[in-house]
Design a protein around this motif. Structure first.
Motif, PDB file in Angstrom:
ATOM      1  N   ARG A   9       0.878  -1.063  -0.120  1.00 18.06           N
ATOM      2  CA  ARG A   9       0.026   0.070   0.078  1.00 18.06           C
ATOM      3  C   ARG A   9       0.940   1.102   0.038  1.00 18.06           C
ATOM      4  N   GLU A  14      -2.104  -1.271  -4.938  1.00 17.63           N
ATOM      5  CA  GLU A  14      -3.177  -1.693  -4.009  1.00 17.63           C
ATOM      6  C   GLU A  14      -4.285  -2.682  -4.667  1.00 17.63           C
ATOM      7  N   THR A  17      -6.152  -4.749  -2.046  1.00 21.82           N
ATOM      8  CA  THR A  17      -6.962  -4.303  -1.026  1.00 21.82           C
ATOM      9  C   THR A  17      -8.352  -4.986  -1.093  1.00 21.82           C
ATOM     10  N   SER A  18      -8.932  -5.078   0.005  1.00 19.61           N
ATOM     11  CA  SER A  18     -10.195  -5.569  -0.004  1.00 19.61           C
ATOM     12  C   SER A  18     -11.316  -4.935  -0.660  1.00 19.61           C
ATOM     13  N   LYS A  19     -11.266  -3.918  -0.917  1.00 13.89           N
ATOM     14  CA  LYS A  19     -12.100  -2.965  -1.937  1.00 13.89           C
ATOM     15  C   LYS A  19     -12.115  -3.698  -3.458  1.00 13.89           C
ATOM     16  N   ASN A  20     -10.983  -4.053  -3.698  1.00 15.94           N
ATOM     17  CA  ASN A  20     -10.773  -4.195  -5.241  1.00 15.94           C
ATOM     18  C   ASN A  20     -11.334  -5.777  -5.248  1.00 15.94           C
ATOM     19  N   ALA A  22     -14.018  -6.827  -3.471  1.00 12.33           N
ATOM     20  CA  ALA A  22     -15.316  -6.539  -3.388  1.00 12.33           C
ATOM     21  C   ALA A  22     -15.759  -6.263  -4.715  1.00 12.33           C
ATOM     22  N   LYS A  23     -14.916  -5.413  -5.363  1.00  8.68           N
ATOM     23  CA  LYS A  23     -15.465  -4.607  -6.734  1.00  8.68           C
ATOM     24  C   LYS A  23     -15.450  -6.158  -7.710  1.00  8.68           C
ATOM     25  N   ARG A  25     -15.545  -9.285  -7.260  1.00 17.37           N
ATOM     26  CA  ARG A  25     -16.506 -10.153  -6.820  1.00 17.37           C
ATOM     27  C   ARG A  25     -17.943  -9.831  -7.450  1.00 17.37           C
ATOM     28  N   LEU A  26     -18.312  -8.377  -7.318  1.00 10.30           N
ATOM     29  CA  LEU A  26     -19.445  -7.791  -7.603  1.00 10.30           C
ATOM     30  C   LEU A  26     -19.647  -7.746  -8.931  1.00 10.30           C
ATOM     31  N   VAL A  29     -20.451 -11.391 -10.193  1.00 14.97           N
ATOM     32  CA  VAL A  29     -21.901 -11.715  -9.889  1.00 14.97           C
ATOM     33  C   VAL A  29     -22.991 -11.023 -10.424  1.00 14.97           C
ATOM     34  N   LEU A  30     -22.574  -9.730 -10.776  1.00 12.08           N
ATOM     35  CA  LEU A  30     -23.779  -8.930 -11.394  1.00 12.08           C
ATOM     36  C   LEU A  30     -23.860  -9.216 -12.791  1.00 12.08           C
TER      37      LEU A  30
ATOM     38  N   VAL B 147     -20.899  -5.557  -0.578  1.00 13.23           N
ATOM     39  CA  VAL B 147     -21.335  -6.446  -1.753  1.00 13.23           C
ATOM     40  C   VAL B 147     -22.791  -6.695  -1.601  1.00 13.23           C
ATOM     41  N   GLY B 183      -8.638   1.446   1.545  1.00  9.63           N
ATOM     42  CA  GLY B 183      -8.702   0.658   0.554  1.00  9.63           C
ATOM     43  C   GLY B 183      -9.433  -0.698   0.915  1.00  9.63           C
ATOM     44  N   ASP B 184     -10.282  -0.476   2.167  1.00 13.93           N
ATOM     45  CA  ASP B 184     -11.142  -1.467   2.612  1.00 13.93           C
ATOM     46  C   ASP B 184     -12.310  -1.225   2.569  1.00 13.93           C
ATOM     47  N   ILE B 194     -20.344   0.404 -10.981  1.00 18.72           N
ATOM     48  CA  ILE B 194     -21.104  -0.740 -10.851  1.00 18.72           C
ATOM     49  C   ILE B 194     -22.587  -0.686 -11.335  1.00 18.72           C
TER      50      ILE B 194
END
Lengths: 92, 266
Positions: A9, A14, A17-20, A22-23, A25-26, A29-30, B147, B183-184, B194
Motif C-alpha cells: 500500500r 493496491e 485491497t479488500s475493496k478491489n 469486493a469490486k 466479486r460484484l 456476480v452482477l 457487496v 482501501g478497505d 458498478i
C-alpha cells in the motif's frame, strides 16, 4: 493487515485491497444476476447473431442456443450454432 | 401537483426508513409540504423513527379499507405546523392487505395536496415492494458500501426499470471515509460505476443517527450531525438546487469538525 500488504500500500500497489476484491466479486456476480433477469436481451442478441451469420452461412435457427456460463473467475457467452449449409457464392 | 418518490433498497437494514424520515423532515424544513407513507405493513417503524408512535389512531389499511377518511389517518408532526404528516403502516395485517391499484389511487390523492409524497418501501422484492412503487413517479435507491447491499441495489434498479420507473437516483449510506482511504471499503465512484445510475447523495456513517433514532428526532434537525448535513444537502438537491457533495476527507474530518464547533467554518 500484514506487513507485506502494508508495504504494498505504501508503494501504491493496491491490487489486493479488500475493496478491489469486493469490486471484482460484484462485477462477476452482477453479470450473472443481470443476465438471469433479462432473457429478452439474450433473445435480441440471438436474433442479431442470426442476421449476421446468415450472410455467410445457412444455420438452423431453431436449434441455435445462446447462454452465459459462469466459470471460476470469468463469464463467457456460449453459442451453439448448427450450420446447415455454407454459402459458396459469398463474395467478400 | 406534487411529486411521489419511493425510497427502496432491496436489502433490509441499509437505511430506507432513516432516509425517508430525514429527507421528509429536511424538505419540510425547506418549507415544502410533505407526507410520509410507511408501506412496511406488519413491520412498521417510520412512526418510531419520527417520534410519532404515540399518536397513531388509524393507519394505511384503515384508509384503503374505508374505515376512516384519509385526513383522520394523517398524523401531523407538531415540529412543522401543517407541513409534515405521516401515514403509518398497519401493524397487524400483511402485505396483501392493500392492492397496487389502491396505492396508485392513494398517491394520486396525496399529490394533489402535498409537494412531496415520500413512500418508505419494505425490504424485499415481493408484493410489498410492488405496492410501494405502484403509485411512485420517481425512485431513490439506498445502498451501503457492501457487496450484499450493492448487489441487491442492482437487482432493484433492474426491477424499477422493468416497472417503468427509470433513472432511479442513488444514495450511498454509511460510508466510512477512513476505511475508503485504507482501501478497505468501496468508494463512491466504484459504486456509481458498478450500478450505472446517477448519484443523489452520500451519507457518512454517524453515531448521531443512533442517538437521533433513540430520541425520535431525525438527524437532519441536528446542526452538528454530519449525516444530518448530508440529508440536508440531499433534500435541497431534491428541490432542484445544485449542492456539491460534502467534503468527507479524513484529514479534514476532525479539524473540520473542531473548527465548526468553534464557529470557524466557512
Amino acid at each position: 493487515m500484514s506487513l507485506i500488504d502494508f508495504l504494498q500500500r505504501v508503494l501504491g500497489k493496491e491490487t489486493n485491497t479488500s475493496k478491489n476484491v469486493a469490486k471484482e466479486r460484484l462485477r462477476l456476480v452482477l453479470v450473472h444476476d443481470r443476465s438471469s433477469i433479462s432473457p429478452h436481451i439474450l433473445n435480441a442478441l440471438k436474433e442479431d447473431m442470426i442476421k449476421v451469420i446468415s450472410t455467410y452461412m445457412e444455420i438452423d435457427e431453431d436449434a441455435l442456443e445462446v447462454s452465459l456460463s459462469n466459470e471460476d473467475d470469468s463469464v463467457a457467452l456460449v453459442a451453439n450454432i448448427p450450420v446447415v449449409k455454407m454459402k459458396r457464392d459469398y463474395q467478400g | 401537483m406534487g411529486e411521489v418518490i419511493v425510497v427502496t433498497s432491496g436489502k433490509g437494514g441499509v437505511g430506507k426508513t432513516t432516509t425517508t424520515a430525514n429527507i421528509g423532515t429536511g424538505l419540510a424544513s425547506l418549507g415544502k409540504k410533505v407526507v410520509l407513507v410507511d408501506t412496511d405493513i406488519g413491520l412498521r417503524n417510520l412512526d418510531v423513527v419520527m417520534g410519532l408512535e404515540n399518536r397513531i389512531v388509524y393507519d394505511l389499511i384503515d384508509v384503503s379499507d374505508g374505515n376512516c377518511r384519509l385526513k383522520q389517518a394523517l398524523i401531523k408532526d407538531k415540529r412543522f405546523d401543517d407541513r409534515l404528516f405521516l401515514l403509518p403502516a398497519a401493524q397487524t395485517k400483511d402485505k396483501n392487505a392493500i392492492s397496487e391499484q389502491q396505492m396508485k389511487d392513494l398517491c394520486a390523492t396525496l399529490k394533489e395536496e402535498f409537494d412531496y409524497t415520500i413512500i418508505d418501501c419494505p425490504a424485499g422484492i415481493e408484493q410489498g415492494f410492488k405496492n410501494a412503487i405502484a403509485g411512485a413517479e420517481k425512485a431513490l435507491v439506498i445502498t451501503t458500501p457492501e457487496v450484499s447491499a450493492v448487489r441487491d441495489a442492482d437487482r432493484i434498479i433492474g426491477l424499477l426499470e422493468a416497472a417503468e420507473l427509470p433513472d432511479p437516483r442513488l444514495i450511498i449510506n454509511r460510508l466510512r471515509p477512513a476505511m475508503v482511504k485504507q482501501g478497505d471499503m468501496m468508494d463512491i465512484d466504484d459504486m456509481i460505476d458498478i450500478l450505472a445510475v446517477s448519484l443523489l447523495g452520500v451519507v457518512p456513517e454517524d453515531e448521531k443517527i443512533v442517538v437521533s433514532t433513540n430520541r425520535g428526532e431525525p438527524a437532519v434537525l441536528d446542526e452538528m450531525s454530519l449525516a444530518g448535513e448530508a440529508y440536508r444537502n440531499i433534500s435541497r438537491r431534491l428541490t432542484g438546487e445544485e449542492v456539491p457533495l460534502m467534503n468527507l476527507d479524513v484529514n479534514d474530518g476532525l479539524m473540520g469538525r473542531l473548527r465548526k464547533l468553534f464557529g470557524f467554518s466557512k
